[in-house]
Design a protein around this motif. Structure first.
Motif, PDB file in Angstrom:
ATOM      1  N   UNK A  75       2.925   5.968  -3.069  1.00  0.00           N
ATOM      2  CA  UNK A  75       4.053   6.774  -3.539  1.00  0.00           C
ATOM      3  C   UNK A  75       4.134   6.786  -5.063  1.00  0.00           C
ATOM      4  N   UNK A  76       3.841   5.651  -5.697  1.00  0.00           N
ATOM      5  CA  UNK A  76       3.851   5.601  -7.161  1.00  0.00           C
ATOM      6  C   UNK A  76       2.744   6.473  -7.745  1.00  0.00           C
ATOM      7  N   UNK A  77       1.594   6.493  -7.100  1.00  0.00           N
ATOM      8  CA  UNK A  77       0.499   7.353  -7.562  1.00  0.00           C
ATOM      9  C   UNK A  77       0.922   8.812  -7.530  1.00  0.00           C
TER      10      UNK A  77
ATOM     11  N   UNK B 195       0.835  -1.213   0.000  1.00  0.00           N
ATOM     12  CA  UNK B 195       0.000   0.000   0.000  1.00  0.00           C
ATOM     13  C   UNK B 195       0.864   1.256   0.000  1.00  0.00           C
ATOM     14  N   UNK B 196       1.964   1.223   0.776  1.00  0.00           N
ATOM     15  CA  UNK B 196       2.880   2.371   0.808  1.00  0.00           C
ATOM     16  C   UNK B 196       3.456   2.643  -0.578  1.00  0.00           C
ATOM     17  N   UNK B 197       3.928   1.584  -1.230  1.00  0.00           N
ATOM     18  CA  UNK B 197       4.534   1.752  -2.551  1.00  0.00           C
ATOM     19  C   UNK B 197       3.505   2.229  -3.565  1.00  0.00           C
ATOM     20  N   UNK B 198       2.295   1.686  -3.496  1.00  0.00           N
ATOM     21  CA  UNK B 198       1.240   2.101  -4.425  1.00  0.00           C
ATOM     22  C   UNK B 198       0.934   3.590  -4.269  1.00  0.00           C
TER      23      UNK B 198
ATOM     24  N   UNK C  45       9.176   3.560 -16.864  1.00  0.00           N
ATOM     25  CA  UNK C  45       8.972   4.705 -15.973  1.00  0.00           C
ATOM     26  C   UNK C  45       8.599   4.248 -14.569  1.00  0.00           C
ATOM     27  N   UNK C  46       7.850   3.144 -14.457  1.00  0.00           N
ATOM     28  CA  UNK C  46       7.528   2.592 -13.139  1.00  0.00           C
ATOM     29  C   UNK C  46       8.783   2.060 -12.456  1.00  0.00           C
ATOM     30  N   UNK C  47       9.633   1.390 -13.225  1.00  0.00           N
ATOM     31  CA  UNK C  47      10.875   0.854 -12.666  1.00  0.00           C
ATOM     32  C   UNK C  47      11.752   1.976 -12.117  1.00  0.00           C
ATOM     33  N   UNK C  48      11.920   3.049 -12.908  1.00  0.00           N
ATOM     34  CA  UNK C  48      12.752   4.168 -12.454  1.00  0.00           C
ATOM     35  C   UNK C  48      12.157   4.809 -11.202  1.00  0.00           C
ATOM     36  N   UNK C  49      10.820   4.918 -11.159  1.00  0.00           N
ATOM     37  CA  UNK C  49      10.163   5.521  -9.995  1.00  0.00           C
ATOM     38  C   UNK C  49      10.360   4.661  -8.749  1.00  0.00           C
ATOM     39  N   UNK C  50      10.257   3.341  -8.897  1.00  0.00           N
ATOM     40  CA  UNK C  50      10.459   2.442  -7.753  1.00  0.00           C
ATOM     41  C   UNK C  50      11.892   2.549  -7.244  1.00  0.00           C
TER      42      UNK C  50
ATOM     43  N   UNK D 175       4.071   9.995  -7.497  1.00  0.00           N
ATOM     44  CA  UNK D 175       5.225  10.253  -8.354  1.00  0.00           C
ATOM     45  C   UNK D 175       4.847  10.258  -9.832  1.00  0.00           C
ATOM     46  N   UNK D 176       4.016   9.310 -10.246  1.00  0.00           N
ATOM     47  CA  UNK D 176       3.672   9.168 -11.662  1.00  0.00           C
ATOM     48  C   UNK D 176       2.391   9.898 -12.035  1.00  0.00           C
ATOM     49  N   UNK D 177       1.676  10.409 -11.012  1.00  0.00           N
ATOM     50  CA  UNK D 177       0.414  11.119 -11.232  1.00  0.00           C
ATOM     51  C   UNK D 177      -0.596  10.252 -11.983  1.00  0.00           C
ATOM     52  N   UNK D 178      -0.700   9.001 -11.540  1.00  0.00           N
ATOM     53  CA  UNK D 178      -1.675   8.063 -12.086  1.00  0.00           C
ATOM     54  C   UNK D 178      -2.315   7.320 -10.914  1.00  0.00           C
ATOM     55  N   UNK D 179      -3.419   6.638 -11.194  1.00  0.00           N
ATOM     56  CA  UNK D 179      -4.077   5.840 -10.162  1.00  0.00           C
ATOM     57  C   UNK D 179      -3.372   4.489 -10.071  1.00  0.00           C
ATOM     58  N   UNK D 180      -2.534   4.333  -9.062  1.00  0.00           N
ATOM     59  CA  UNK D 180      -1.743   3.111  -8.903  1.00  0.00           C
ATOM     60  C   UNK D 180      -2.108   2.514  -7.547  1.00  0.00           C
ATOM     61  N   UNK D 181      -3.033   1.543  -7.528  1.00  0.00           N
ATOM     62  CA  UNK D 181      -3.505   1.011  -6.253  1.00  0.00           C
ATOM     63  C   UNK D 181      -2.712  -0.227  -5.830  1.00  0.00           C
TER      64      UNK D 181
END
Length: 218
Positions: free
Chosen positions: A32-34, A27-30, A59-64, A36-42
């Motif tokens: 933060x990804x939302x 949940x924490x990672x989801x 882009x998800x890999x770089x964000x993680x 950072x990437x400005x998308x709905x990442x649940x």
């Protein structure tokens, strides 16, 4: 009869290790990804990644990597998919800007703890973002009120017909540059009351950066 345990894909194993390294839950990672990437990442998307049921884009890999401070193995970073994906840049949103009357440049210099916006495919540059004020309409044909402007401070070469953030007599404005004698800063508006700002030699005049992109949330 014992059932053989299926080995997780390398990307799934790395994401799981990255979360453990950062002390983060799915949940924490989801969340933060939302951000950072400005998308709905649940959480369900993160869970599918960890189970090996969902691919991870570049882009998800770089964000993680950035969120967890846990670098991905070279074998994951150098996949054909990652090479095709544009790099995601974190752009600081510094302030608002008028597109009509001039406004004092209260925060053109980058500050700590400003909001970061994620954008891809911008190219090289020194980037920052500004928000067009809600009552500013002198550039509404290209940037309606409430738009986010992406400005490249490294691109200050003036070309007629392009849009820039200017500092005139110590105050900032967003306008289109037009060559001439004298040259002038032109509005591009549906409101005919806006007039050009003519540039005289004696006026203090500077180019802060070129506006490369306008983004408007509907």
């Amino acid at each position: 009869m014992a059932v053989a345990k299926l080995k997780k894909p390398a990307i799934a194993q790395w994401v799981e290790e990255a979360m453990s390294h950062a002390g983060m839950s799915q949940s924490d990672l989801a969340r933060r990804l939302s951000d950072r990437l400005r998308v709905d990442f649940d959480r369900s998307k993160v869970n599918k990644i960890v189970l090996g049921k969902r691919k991870v884009s570049a882009d998800e890999l770089f964000a993680i990597e950035e969120i967890t401070s846990f670098p991905a193995p070279a074998a994951l970073r150098n996949t054909p998919q990652a090479e095709r994906m544009p790099k995601v840049l974190q752009i600081p949103l510094l302030d608002t800007v008028t597109a009509g009357k001039l406004k004092a440049p209260s925060s053109q210099i980058p500050m700590e703890d400003v909001p970061l916006l994620a954008f891809a495919d911008l190219g090289r540059g020194d980037w920052f973002a500004l928000k067009v004020e809600q009552d500013a309409d002198s550039m509404d044909r290209v940037s309606p009120p409430g738009s986010t402007l992406l400005i490249n401070k490294a691109d200050r070469e003036l070309r007629s017909g392009r849009c820039y953030i200017f500092s005139v007599d110590g105050e900032t404005t967003y306008k289109m540059w037009q060559d001439g004698d004298p040259a002038y800063l032109a509005p591009f508006s549906t409101n005919p009351s806006h007039k050009p700002i003519f540039i005289r030699r004696k006026r203090a005049f500077d180019v802060i950066g070129r506006v490369k992109r306008t983004v408007l949330d509907l």
